[in-house]
Design a protein around this motif. Structure first.
Motif, PDB file in Angstrom:
ATOM      1  N   LEU B 355       9.425  45.324  26.348  1.00  0.00           N
ATOM      2  CA  LEU B 355       8.487  45.740  25.295  1.00  0.00           C
ATOM      3  C   LEU B 355       8.704  47.203  24.910  1.00  0.00           C
ATOM      4  O   LEU B 355       8.420  47.584  23.778  1.00  0.00           O
ATOM      5  CB  LEU B 355       7.045  45.493  25.741  1.00  0.00           C
ATOM      6  N   ASN B 356       9.228  48.037  25.823  1.00  0.00           N
ATOM      7  CA  ASN B 356       9.625  49.397  25.457  1.00  0.00           C
ATOM      8  C   ASN B 356      10.596  49.352  24.287  1.00  0.00           C
ATOM      9  O   ASN B 356      10.499  50.129  23.343  1.00  0.00           O
ATOM     10  CB  ASN B 356      10.333  50.093  26.633  1.00  0.00           C
ATOM     11  N   VAL B 357      11.536  48.407  24.388  1.00  0.00           N
ATOM     12  CA  VAL B 357      12.538  48.288  23.328  1.00  0.00           C
ATOM     13  C   VAL B 357      11.893  47.820  22.027  1.00  0.00           C
ATOM     14  O   VAL B 357      12.264  48.260  20.950  1.00  0.00           O
ATOM     15  CB  VAL B 357      13.662  47.324  23.779  1.00  0.00           C
ATOM     16  N   PHE B 358      10.886  46.942  22.160  1.00  0.00           N
ATOM     17  CA  PHE B 358      10.280  46.389  20.948  1.00  0.00           C
ATOM     18  C   PHE B 358       9.190  47.270  20.345  1.00  0.00           C
ATOM     19  O   PHE B 358       8.777  47.041  19.216  1.00  0.00           O
ATOM     20  CB  PHE B 358       9.705  45.002  21.241  1.00  0.00           C
ATOM     21  N   ALA B 359       8.733  48.275  21.100  1.00  0.00           N
ATOM     22  CA  ALA B 359       7.598  49.072  20.624  1.00  0.00           C
ATOM     23  C   ALA B 359       7.816  49.670  19.228  1.00  0.00           C
ATOM     24  O   ALA B 359       6.922  49.574  18.379  1.00  0.00           O
ATOM     25  CB  ALA B 359       7.257  50.152  21.648  1.00  0.00           C
ATOM     26  N   PRO B 360       8.984  50.277  18.953  1.00  0.00           N
ATOM     27  CA  PRO B 360       9.168  50.823  17.604  1.00  0.00           C
ATOM     28  C   PRO B 360       9.102  49.760  16.513  1.00  0.00           C
ATOM     29  O   PRO B 360       8.580  50.010  15.418  1.00  0.00           O
ATOM     30  CB  PRO B 360      10.570  51.443  17.656  1.00  0.00           C
ATOM     31  N   THR B 361       9.603  48.562  16.819  1.00  0.00           N
ATOM     32  CA  THR B 361       9.553  47.476  15.835  1.00  0.00           C
ATOM     33  C   THR B 361       8.108  47.082  15.562  1.00  0.00           C
ATOM     34  O   THR B 361       7.708  46.879  14.408  1.00  0.00           O
ATOM     35  CB  THR B 361      10.324  46.247  16.367  1.00  0.00           C
ATOM     36  N   ILE B 362       7.313  46.975  16.639  1.00  0.00           N
ATOM     37  CA  ILE B 362       5.905  46.623  16.471  1.00  0.00           C
ATOM     38  C   ILE B 362       5.235  47.661  15.574  1.00  0.00           C
ATOM     39  O   ILE B 362       4.559  47.330  14.602  1.00  0.00           O
ATOM     40  CB  ILE B 362       5.200  46.554  17.844  1.00  0.00           C
ATOM     41  N   ASP B 363       5.469  48.942  15.899  1.00  0.00           N
ATOM     42  CA  ASP B 363       4.864  50.013  15.095  1.00  0.00           C
ATOM     43  C   ASP B 363       5.275  49.914  13.633  1.00  0.00           C
ATOM     44  O   ASP B 363       4.454  50.086  12.733  1.00  0.00           O
ATOM     45  CB  ASP B 363       5.295  51.377  15.642  1.00  0.00           C
ATOM     46  N   TYR B 364       6.557  49.633  13.428  1.00  0.00           N
ATOM     47  CA  TYR B 364       7.057  49.578  12.059  1.00  0.00           C
ATOM     48  C   TYR B 364       6.281  48.543  11.254  1.00  0.00           C
ATOM     49  O   TYR B 364       5.819  48.816  10.136  1.00  0.00           O
ATOM     50  CB  TYR B 364       8.550  49.234  12.074  1.00  0.00           C
ATOM     51  N   TYR B 365       6.100  47.346  11.816  1.00  0.00           N
ATOM     52  CA  TYR B 365       5.417  46.301  11.053  1.00  0.00           C
ATOM     53  C   TYR B 365       3.932  46.596  10.879  1.00  0.00           C
ATOM     54  O   TYR B 365       3.346  46.259   9.845  1.00  0.00           O
ATOM     55  CB  TYR B 365       5.671  44.930  11.686  1.00  0.00           C
ATOM     56  N   ILE B 366       3.318  47.254  11.872  1.00  0.00           N
ATOM     57  CA  ILE B 366       1.917  47.636  11.713  1.00  0.00           C
ATOM     58  C   ILE B 366       1.782  48.627  10.556  1.00  0.00           C
ATOM     59  O   ILE B 366       0.927  48.474   9.671  1.00  0.00           O
ATOM     60  CB  ILE B 366       1.377  48.274  13.015  1.00  0.00           C
ATOM     61  N   VAL B 367       2.654  49.618  10.533  1.00  0.00           N
ATOM     62  CA  VAL B 367       2.581  50.635   9.476  1.00  0.00           C
ATOM     63  C   VAL B 367       2.845  49.997   8.115  1.00  0.00           C
ATOM     64  O   VAL B 367       2.139  50.264   7.137  1.00  0.00           O
ATOM     65  CB  VAL B 367       3.596  51.773   9.763  1.00  0.00           C
TER      66      VAL B 367
END
Lengths: 217, 383
Positions: B355-367
């Motif tokens: 999930l560390n690896v996926f965290a930026p992706t999650i943030d991107y879609y939230i933004v």
């Protein structure tokens, strides 16, 4: 007279550059970042890496010459297919020779000899160089690139075999110097593919910090 | 104090540009700011003054880790004496563990900070405080019997490959302490798992497997520790991970000082419990049938990971909604790996790294979804 000219240009600085550039600042793996998959797959041990390098050298050297000889007769629209046929023929040749004379290594390399066909370096050199150059420079270019490729393979495989299995070409280095008695244990992570990627990354790191012109803005 | 200040001022010209030891500039700077409040002020832009800075944040996390460390030291001694059948006092248990754990801490700090200092000198930037926490976490998440040279090697790997190549503290994608553990786990599996490594100098006949390790090989009946044992931590495991109580004490400190995100912590526990509950409903294997969902939260490194690892502000998701998703998925993945993958008895480490690896992706879609929603609103008003 014309022979004289021919001979002089055989090893002209320009031609030598074709041979040496891919070894250093235009290395297919560390600079062009091509052929990574096979660099990860066959470098757990030194022996398959060396055999793989030689195979690629044969395929790329011979392929470059053949393509260069045919370059004016290959129709532009079907050139990829023609290139593939030539690579495939050469790769099958290599595969059969390995099966006949080096069966053990051939088993270790398994599918990766066949996959030389898809090695990006080979298609890349055909497209970028031998389709537009004479046979002799093409040959030098092929040899240069495969040395550059093989060099990285051998460096990576050397470290992976040494630290992963404690051997070099099957010779038990760490056992003979008695390192295991001191409590040393082989690093199993080195044998796993991710470590090959990290090793290649470290080589790129070292190369770029020694050669700042490679660093992109 | 005055003497110290004078001394620092005396040697300062030597390490500044043009001085004799200018390459030691960042080393000097690190020690100076360690001893005195730095005098530098922000020159550009607006800035808010607060009593909290990176050093204090890191220090609070170390304070929060102390209960888990102290309990871990005692437990090391307790497990050892239990295995050889000696009834030892609290103090002797504690000191038995103390002498085994302290060398690991020293190695982790000396090697890790050494690497950081070397990189700071080479690159001419300041030494960051980030390693203070990583260096404390590494000893807590390895088995107490881990050889010290392995700890050193893993520390170098984590600092160089996990942090410095990305640009140092605050730029890393993966949690450095977990990366050190992952390195050890894959490089030296026989020193990091199984039933031999968790109890120091145990008797041969005594099974030293962790409860999770035992569950993995269980065929007909499972041998769970009691809820109280699991919660208080009287079981074999990595140094700091066994006692959920000690970890919760740390969690209270982190949440009370506002350093860790309650959103992440809370949703990791919810995610783990939910996944455990789902498995209970299916009951496809013995593991899922007989292990109640809440057991997943108190066994192994789940609580430790949820409180100290998942909440790492650098590697976690940054948006509030993202934090819920990130935490929830960590919990789900951890239990999923535990139950379904027989190669890994403990899924927490891999779940957090994933999930560390996926965290930026999650943030991107939230933004992005936020931007879309607002654009829609603007359009509606304009129309």
């Amino acid at each position: 007279m014309s022979e004289q000219v021919q001979k002089e240009s055989m090893f002209s600085p320009k031609n030598i550059k074709l041979l040496t550039d891919p070894i250093g600042k235009d290395n297919p793996i560390t600079v062009q970042v091509l052929g990574i998959c096979s660099a990860l797959a066959v470098t757990a041990k030194l022996e398959p890496a060396i055999v793989m390098s030689i195979s690629v050298m044969f395929v790329l050297g011979a392929g470059n010459v053949i393509i260069s000889l045919l370059r004016n007769t290959i129709p532009q629209r079907i050139r990829i297919i023609v290139q593939l046929v030539i690579i495939a023929a050469l790769v099958i040749l290599v595969d059969q020779v390995l099966k006949a004379y080096a069966y053990d290594v051939s088993k270790q390399l398994s599918v990766f000899v066949g996959l030389i066909i898809t090695n990006c370096i080979i298609m890349g050199r055909f497209e970028a160089f031998s389709m537009a150059n004479k046979p002799w420079p093409s040959f030098l270019d092929g040899i240069g690139n495969s040395i550059g490729y093989g060099m990285i393979l051998v460096i990576v495989a050397f470290f992976r075999e040494l630290f992963g299995s404690g051997t070099i070409l099957g010779w038990e280095v760490f056992k003979s110097i008695g390192l295991y008695d001191l409590g040393y244990v082989n690093n199993g992570f080195m044998i796993l593919p991710p470590m090959a990627l990290i090793t290649v990354g470290i080589i790129i790191w070292v190369q770029r910090s020694r050669n700042p012109e490679l660093i992109k803005e | 104090m005055k003497i110290l200040r004078d001394y620092l001022d005396k040697i300062k010209p030597n390490v500044e540009k043009g001085g004799k030891f200018h390459y030691l500039h960042s080393t000097f700077e690190a020690f100076e700011t360690f001893l005195f409040v730095p005098r530098t002020v922000t020159k550009k832009g607006s800035h808010i003054r607060d009593s909290i800075d990176l050093k204090r944040t890191m220090f609070m996390v170390v304070v929060a880790l102390i209960p888990a460390l102290l309990f871990g030291m005692w437990n090391v001694g307790y497990q050892h004496n239990l295995s050889i059948g000696v009834d030892a006092s609290l103090i002797s248990n504690f000191f038995y563990g103390f002498w085994l754990v302290v060398p690991i801490i020293i190695v982790s700090y000396v090697v890790g900070l050494g690497t950081e200092f070397i990189f700071a000198q080479m690159r001419g930037h300041e030494v960051n405080e980030g390693y203070l926490v990583s260096g404390f976490l590494i000893p807590l998440i390895v088995p107490v019997t881990t050889p010290l040279w392995m700890v050193a090697l893993a520390t170098i790997f984590a600092v160089v490959i996990g942090k410095e190549v990305f640009g140092g503290t605050g730029m890393n994608i993966l949690n450095p302490a977990l990366l050190a553990r992952a390195f050890l786990f894959f490089a030296y599996p026989s020193q990091m798992s199984g039933d031999k490594v968790w109890v120091a100098e145990k008797a041969d006949a005594y099974s030293g497997a962790t409860p999770l390790g035992e569950l993995m090989t269980a065929t007909d009946k499972i041998n769970l520790p009691s809820v109280a044992d699991a919660f208080f931590g009287f079981m074999p495991g990595s140094v700091g991970e066994t006692s959920t109580l000690a970890i919760l004490l740390g969690a209270v400190i982190l949440l009370w000082t506002g350093i860790a995100s309650w959103r992440v912590m809370f949703s990791v526990f919810i995610g783990g419990f939910a996944m455990g509950w789902v498995f209970n409903q299916f009951g496809a294997n013995i593991y899922m049938n007989d292990v109640p969902a809440f057991y997943h939260l108190i066994l192994g490194g789940f609580a430790f990971g949820a409180v100290f690892m998942a909440t790492d502000p650098v590697t976690a998701a940054q948006t509030n909604t993202g934090k819920y998703i990130y935490g929830f998925l960590i919990g789900v993945m951890a239990v999923l790996i535990r139950v379904l993958n027989p190669a890994y008895p403990e899924g927490m480490m891999l779940a957090i790294l994933l999930l560390n690896v996926f965290a930026p992706t999650i943030d991107y879609y939230i933004v992005q979804s936020n931007i879309k929603r607002r654009l829609k609103r603007v359009k509606q008003i304009a129309a």
